[in-house]
Design a protein around this motif. Structure first.
Motif: not given
Length: 248
Positions: A113-142
């Motif tokens: 659900l988070a992938g579809a809504i926040v990380d990649f598609w609806m609000l994720g700007a085609f994965g930009a949110i996932a990349v940014i959150s992964s870069l900011c996380s010590r363990d690479g978490k989206r």
């Protein structure tokens, strides 16, 4: 590498999956999802045309296709395979819990659900949110990993064997009578941390911290404190007993 502490307080170090490998797995999964979407769209199109359906049914078909492709595919694949979509399988990745255990439907659903809504598609700007959150996380978490309490790790590398606690021979009989179910995971983790870092502590710190932990552990298991042994002997015996029961 990141350190995980399992439910039986065993320390493990697992290699964290970073953006390049996760992006490769994501792109492979995306190709599979596009194929799935094309198949569903073609099948639905033929069915609706044959039934001469009205516009409401076309809307239903669109929603069903989107939900199936964006949510049902990752949730189902990660649930059935315990953390490995087809893309992750190809790249040697797996989703695990924060204690390195296998995920279940609840974790997969939260990530999906988070992938579809926040990380990649609806609000994720085609994965930009996932990349940014992964870069900011010590363990690479989206975001989905943060919400689900999961981490993506490599599984193709040889993983180190966990370091198990061992009871001193003179305390095995005493430890065999213990019921460590009253120990919380947090307390067991504190004991594990104390034992693994024992040699880096000063004698005074060893005694002070060890005495506090022994008191807390003995209170949790409902047994009097054995004062004739060093704290690390007692803690090692209790932790070994807990690990023994956890393994079977």
């Amino acid at each position: 590498m990141a350190e995980f502490t399992t439910g039986e307080a065993v320390a493990l170090e697992l290699p964290i999956a970073r953006i390049p490998s996760r992006a490769g797995a994501f792109l492979l999964d995306l190709l599979i999802q596009l194929g799935l979407a094309a198949t569903l769209a073609y099948g639905g199109l033929m069915l609706l045309l044959a039934a001469d359906a009205d516009s409401a049914w076309w809307s239903v078909m669109s929603v069903v296709t989107l939900v199936t492709v964006l949510v049902a595919y990752p949730v189902t694949s990660e649930t059935v395979s315990r953390g490995r979509s087809l893309g992750k399988l190809a790249f040697g990745l797996r989703v695990v819990r924060a204690d390195a255990g296998p995920i279940d439907f609840r974790h997969a659903l939260t990530r999906g659900l988070a992938g579809a809504i926040v990380d990649f598609w609806m609000l994720g700007a085609f994965g930009a949110i996932a990349v940014i959150s992964s870069l900011c996380s010590r363990d690479g978490k989206r975001v989905g990993d943060v919400l689900a309490g999961t981490v993506v790790v490599h599984t193709r590398q040889n993983l180190p064997m966990p370091a198990l606690a061992v009871a001193p021979p003179w305390l095995t009989g005493w430890a065999a009578q213990l019921d460590p179910s009253g120990m919380s995971d947090e307390l067991a983790g504190a004991v594990r941390q104390y034992l693994t870092r024992l040699r880096t502590l000063t004698p005074a710190a060893q005694h002070h911290l060890g005495t506090q932990l022994v008191a807390a552990v003995c209170a949790a298991v409902g047994r009097p404190v054995p004062t004739e042994y060093p704290p690390y002997h007692v803690l090692g015996a209790v932790l070994a007993r807990r690990q023994q029961l956890s393994r079977g």
